[in-house]
Design an enzyme around this catalytic site. Structure first.
Site, mmCIF file in Angstrom:
data_model
loop_
_atom_site.group_PDB
_atom_site.id
_atom_site.type_symbol
_atom_site.label_atom_id
_atom_site.label_comp_id
_atom_site.label_asym_id
_atom_site.label_seq_id
_atom_site.Cartn_x
_atom_site.Cartn_y
_atom_site.Cartn_z
ATOM 1 N N ASP A 1 0.881 -1.157 0.000
ATOM 2 C CA ASP A 1 0.000 0.000 0.000
ATOM 3 C C ASP A 1 0.926 1.216 0.000
ATOM 4 O O ASP A 1 2.091 1.111 0.380
ATOM 5 C CB ASP A 1 -0.891 -0.026 1.244
ATOM 6 C CG ASP A 1 -1.790 1.191 1.349
ATOM 7 O OD1 ASP A 1 -2.410 1.566 0.332
ATOM 8 O OD2 ASP A 1 -1.866 1.779 2.442
ATOM 9 N N ASP B 1 0.099 5.067 0.972
ATOM 10 C CA ASP B 1 -0.033 6.008 2.092
ATOM 11 C C ASP B 1 -0.092 5.253 3.413
ATOM 12 O O ASP B 1 -0.939 4.388 3.611
ATOM 13 C CB ASP B 1 -1.287 6.868 1.919
ATOM 14 C CG ASP B 1 -1.266 7.660 0.610
ATOM 15 O OD1 ASP B 1 -0.168 7.910 0.084
ATOM 16 O OD2 ASP B 1 -2.353 8.017 0.128
ATOM 17 N N ASN C 1 -5.564 2.803 -3.188
ATOM 18 C CA ASN C 1 -6.828 3.497 -3.465
ATOM 19 C C ASN C 1 -6.516 4.984 -3.569
ATOM 20 O O ASN C 1 -5.819 5.524 -2.707
ATOM 21 C CB ASN C 1 -7.835 3.302 -2.326
ATOM 22 C CG ASN C 1 -8.478 1.940 -2.317
ATOM 23 O OD1 ASN C 1 -8.310 1.150 -3.235
ATOM 24 N ND2 ASN C 1 -9.239 1.663 -1.268
ATOM 25 N N GLN C 2 -7.013 5.634 -4.596
ATOM 26 C CA GLN C 2 -6.802 7.073 -4.774
ATOM 27 C C GLN C 2 -8.134 7.754 -5.086
ATOM 28 O O GLN C 2 -8.342 8.312 -6.162
ATOM 29 C CB GLN C 2 -5.753 7.322 -5.869
ATOM 30 C CG GLN C 2 -4.353 6.896 -5.474
ATOM 31 C CD GLN C 2 -3.816 7.692 -4.290
ATOM 32 O OE1 GLN C 2 -4.015 8.896 -4.197
ATOM 33 N NE2 GLN C 2 -3.140 7.020 -3.372
ATOM 34 N N ARG D 1 -12.981 12.380 -6.106
ATOM 35 C CA ARG D 1 -13.507 13.474 -5.288
ATOM 36 C C ARG D 1 -13.101 14.856 -5.817
ATOM 37 O O ARG D 1 -13.541 15.872 -5.300
ATOM 38 C CB ARG D 1 -13.031 13.321 -3.842
ATOM 39 C CG ARG D 1 -13.504 12.047 -3.172
ATOM 40 C CD ARG D 1 -12.812 11.862 -1.814
ATOM 41 N NE ARG D 1 -12.841 10.488 -1.356
ATOM 42 C CZ ARG D 1 -13.758 9.979 -0.548
ATOM 43 N NH1 ARG D 1 -14.749 10.730 -0.117
ATOM 44 N NH2 ARG D 1 -13.690 8.722 -0.178
ATOM 45 N N CYS E 1 -6.684 2.642 -7.800
ATOM 46 C CA CYS E 1 -8.118 2.762 -8.035
ATOM 47 C C CYS E 1 -8.473 4.230 -7.880
ATOM 48 O O CYS E 1 -8.326 4.785 -6.792
ATOM 49 C CB CYS E 1 -8.897 1.922 -7.033
ATOM 50 S SG CYS E 1 -10.673 2.256 -7.108
ATOM 51 N N CYS F 1 -16.958 -0.025 -7.899
ATOM 52 C CA CYS F 1 -15.991 -0.704 -8.760
ATOM 53 C C CYS F 1 -15.463 -1.939 -8.037
ATOM 54 O O CYS F 1 -15.631 -2.083 -6.832
ATOM 55 C CB CYS F 1 -14.846 0.239 -9.115
ATOM 56 S SG CYS F 1 -13.804 0.626 -7.685
ATOM 57 N N ARG G 1 -11.468 -1.218 -6.053
ATOM 58 C CA ARG G 1 -11.250 -0.471 -4.813
ATOM 59 C C ARG G 1 -11.110 -1.433 -3.629
ATOM 60 O O ARG G 1 -11.986 -2.236 -3.363
ATOM 61 C CB ARG G 1 -12.411 0.499 -4.573
ATOM 62 C CG ARG G 1 -12.225 1.367 -3.346
ATOM 63 C CD ARG G 1 -13.318 2.421 -3.240
ATOM 64 N NE ARG G 1 -13.312 3.059 -1.944
ATOM 65 C CZ ARG G 1 -12.429 3.982 -1.572
ATOM 66 N NH1 ARG G 1 -11.516 4.390 -2.431
ATOM 67 N NH2 ARG G 1 -12.473 4.498 -0.368
ATOM 68 N N ARG H 1 -8.744 -2.446 5.159
ATOM 69 C CA ARG H 1 -9.101 -2.737 3.767
ATOM 70 C C ARG H 1 -7.937 -3.362 2.996
ATOM 71 O O ARG H 1 -8.159 -4.162 2.092
ATOM 72 C CB ARG H 1 -9.662 -1.505 3.066
ATOM 73 C CG ARG H 1 -8.679 -0.401 2.825
ATOM 74 C CD ARG H 1 -9.330 0.778 2.103
ATOM 75 N NE ARG H 1 -8.519 1.950 2.255
ATOM 76 C CZ ARG H 1 -8.735 2.902 3.160
ATOM 77 N NH1 ARG H 1 -9.758 2.815 3.960
ATOM 78 N NH2 ARG H 1 -7.929 3.934 3.244
#
Length: 184
Positions: free
Chosen positions: A12, A14, A56-57, A62, A94, A102, A105, A134
């Site tokens: 991952d 972040d 995940n992005q 957003r 993602c 989706c 994610r 997650r």
């Protein structure tokens, strides 16, 4: 000649490689490596590991940043990793929000299954290092093995007590690297 088993480690981003920010990493300047993470990637690279990022992005969906900015953030990450003697093979991301339904994610396993297909490996041969529930749920759903780091959201994730069976827990990516390089 015997077939060499690909040693693939999925990370991952972040909270594992770089500091996490609840307000999102929205620019290259906000991407700050966690102490020891770049050196750990360098050590793993030199030991023959292939490293792939799965992140995940939802900030893209957003509207906090666009894919071009995300690519610039990743360019900064690649450069920093390379300067530490490491190499990241690829970044899978993602760009969708939670409401987009989706399959890529996390915690859904779509991104991991995509990595498995592209690298032509079995899900059981995959290890993912993450700092959130997650991440762990995603790799386990794909059939791989989970490692939690206490950096980023990891300490909070560990304290919540919902770790999948068999999840290994380490203080940070440097400790994961030491464990893997010791042949475990």
């Amino acid at each position: 000649m015997p077939h060499m088993q690909l040693k693939l480690l999925i990370l991952d981003r972040d909270g594992v490689i770089n500091e996490d920010d609840p307000g999102y990493i929205k620019s290259p300047e906000e991407w700050i490596p966690i102490p020891g993470s770049l050196e750990a990637i360098g050590e793993l690279t030199r030991a023959g590991w292939s490293l792939v990022v799965a992140t995940n992005q939802s900030g893209v969906a957003r509207g906090y940043y666009n894919v071009e900015t995300l690519n610039r953030i990743h360019a900064r990450m690649y450069k920093a990793v390379n300067e530490a003697g490491g190499h990241i093979d690829a970044v899978f991301f993602c760009p969708h929000g939670p409401e987009d339904q989706c399959t890529c994610r996390k915690p859904l396993p779509g991104m991991i299954l995509d990595i498995v297909r592209r690298y032509n490996i079995q899900p059981a041969d995959c290890i993912m290092v993450g700092d959130s529930q997650r991440d762990l749920d995603c790799i386990v759903a794909a059939g791989g093995r989970a490692i939690l780091v206490r950096t980023g959201n990891g300490a909070k994730t560990e304290a919540a007590g919902h770790l999948p069976p068999g999840t290994l827990v380490f203080n940070d990516l440097a400790a994961v690297a030491r464990h893997l390089l010791a042949g475990h």
